[in-house]
Design an enzyme around this catalytic site. Structure first.
Site, mmCIF file in Angstrom:
data_model
loop_
_atom_site.group_PDB
_atom_site.id
_atom_site.type_symbol
_atom_site.label_atom_id
_atom_site.label_comp_id
_atom_site.label_asym_id
_atom_site.label_seq_id
_atom_site.Cartn_x
_atom_site.Cartn_y
_atom_site.Cartn_z
ATOM 1 N N MET A 48 34.442 -20.817 44.607
ATOM 2 C CA MET A 48 34.779 -21.715 46.023
ATOM 3 C C MET A 48 33.726 -21.667 46.695
ATOM 4 S SD MET A 48 37.809 -22.704 46.274
ATOM 5 C CE MET A 48 39.375 -22.818 45.395
ATOM 6 N N ASN A 102 43.863 -17.343 49.743
ATOM 7 C CA ASN A 102 43.703 -15.883 49.506
ATOM 8 C C ASN A 102 42.505 -15.075 48.921
ATOM 9 O OD1 ASN A 102 45.037 -13.188 48.673
ATOM 10 N ND2 ASN A 102 44.472 -13.822 46.756
ATOM 11 N N HIS A 103 41.697 -16.061 48.333
ATOM 12 C CA HIS A 103 40.392 -15.589 47.531
ATOM 13 C C HIS A 103 39.291 -14.975 48.472
ATOM 14 C CE1 HIS A 103 39.370 -19.793 48.470
ATOM 15 N NE2 HIS A 103 38.007 -19.217 48.851
ATOM 16 N N SER A 153 43.027 -9.987 57.463
ATOM 17 C CA SER A 153 42.922 -8.526 57.295
ATOM 18 C C SER A 153 42.876 -7.910 58.802
ATOM 19 C CB SER A 153 41.367 -8.152 56.755
ATOM 20 O OG SER A 153 41.051 -7.091 56.953
ATOM 21 N N TYR A 164 32.291 -9.437 56.026
ATOM 22 C CA TYR A 164 33.380 -9.891 55.885
ATOM 23 C C TYR A 164 34.239 -10.005 57.008
ATOM 24 C CZ TYR A 164 38.224 -8.405 54.205
ATOM 25 O OH TYR A 164 39.771 -8.311 53.816
ATOM 26 N N ALA A 219 33.436 -10.883 59.861
ATOM 27 C CA ALA A 219 33.033 -12.361 60.421
ATOM 28 C C ALA A 219 33.753 -13.250 59.885
ATOM 29 C CB ALA A 219 31.449 -12.763 60.188
ATOM 30 N N GLU A 247 42.864 -3.118 42.632
ATOM 31 C CA GLU A 247 41.600 -2.533 41.911
ATOM 32 C C GLU A 247 40.528 -2.547 42.544
ATOM 33 O OE1 GLU A 247 39.841 -3.322 37.534
ATOM 34 O OE2 GLU A 247 42.196 -3.365 37.628
ATOM 35 N N THR A 248 40.080 -3.774 43.374
ATOM 36 C CA THR A 248 38.877 -4.050 43.979
ATOM 37 C C THR A 248 38.787 -3.151 45.167
ATOM 38 O OG1 THR A 248 39.010 -6.394 43.289
ATOM 39 C CG2 THR A 248 37.449 -6.097 45.100
#
Ligand code: NDP
Length: 287
Positions: A87, A113-114, A164, A177, A179, A215-216
């Protein structure tokens, strides 16, 4: 007292709206889910498949996408397709939407969502990394929305933006992230207002998530968190329900995220210190 009254009212609204959620609402709906090869996105694809939706999923890793598509078909998806690529490339973002038009002739739900690779550490000063992360986590969301809006206007559809707590409050060690997630709030909250002013029947749901046990996330932050993450399966279902019910924002896990946001506006320094104290900062090694 004010906090507890607001929470009680919010809980009641949430309870009523989720109790009356009819799963059939999504049967036959045409849905794009980005970042669906793993984690929350993968779980959203499975829930939508069980509900009998058409799904088009994206990520970079083709082998994982193929497995998710196969599982979606086993679970009862009306149809399941994938497109792979990064993306960072805005052309891909637009092509995914074109593919939905070609496959189904329209679109009912766009789930954004990515995210690109995210480190959890002191900001290292790398400006180029922020530029790249903004392209993946923010600009591609905008590009997909622009391409999808004509179809969503036609269907009276919905846009779900996965964000988030780091997109609402200052959390240390995730500056780049954070930002990108704050940018999503600014853009999509403003766009929502314009759609309402113009009487355009497309809803935008911003999903504010706390720590979820993917997992991530576990690999990246479990050494710093004092509590385990919330279940990704339940989180995925709550996102879909919120979008289908055209909610303005979702808070998940509800109580912890909602209370943090209420404190943010009344006692920001207190929230900052609570946030710092909720992390095992001694486990973050300066790189
Ligand atoms: P995952 O890492 O499990 O999933 C990320 C997805 O994005 C994967 O499918 C990955 O597949 C894809 N992806 C990664 N890089 C790119 C790229 N350059 N181009 C296209 N796709 C890419 O993440 P989570 O499930 O944990 O998170 C999902 C969402 O939830 C995110 O928006 C995140 O910010 C949000 N969130 C998660 C929290 C958590 O604790 N888990 C907390 C708060 C918010 P591939 O590598 O194959 O490309």
């Amino acid at each position: 007292r004010e906090i507890s009254v607001v929470c009680a009212v919010d809980c009641l609204i949430l309870l009523i709206s989720f109790l009356i959620f009819p799963v059939q609402m999504l049967k036959g709906k045409r849905v794009i889910i980005t970042g669906a090869s793993t984690g929350i996105g993968e779980q959203m694809a499975y829930h939508l498949a069980r509900m009998g939706a058409h799904v088009l999923i994206t990520a970079r890793t083709e082998a994982k996408l193929q497995k998710v598509v196969t599982r979606c078909l086993e679970l009862g998806a009306a149809s399941a397709h994938y497109m792979n690529g990064s993306m960072e490339d805005m052309a891909l973002a637009e092509d995914v939407v074109k593919e939905a038009k070609q496959l189904w002739g329209g679109l009912d739900m766009l789930i954004l969502n990515h995210i690109g690779y995210t480190y959890f550490n002191y900001f290292d000063g790398d400006v180029e990394y922020i530029r790249k992360l903004l392209e993946i986590n923010f600009l591609s969301y905008v590009a997909m929305t622009v391409s999808a809006l004509p179809m969503l206007k036609e269907s009276g559809g919905s846009i779900l933006v996965v964000s988030s707590t780091a997109g609402k409050i200052g959390i240390p060690f995730v500056a780049p992230y954070s930002a990108t997630k704050f940018a999503l709030d600014g853009f999509f909250s403003s766009l929502r207002q314009e759609l309402i002013i113009e009487n355009i029947n497309v809803s935008i749901t911003l999903c504010i998530l706390g720590y979820i046990a993917t997992e991530t996330a576990e690999k990246t932050v479990s050494h710093v968190m004092q509590k385990p993450g919330a279940p990704k399966e339940e989180c995925a279902l709550e996102i879909i329900k919120s979008g289908a019910l055209r909610k303005r924002e979702l808070y998940y896990p509800y109580t912890i995220v909602r209370i943090a946001l209420l404190i943010r506006d009344w006692a920001p320094e207190f929230l900052d210190s609570l946030t710092r104290n909720s992390l095992n900062v001694e486990n973050v090694k300066k790189s």
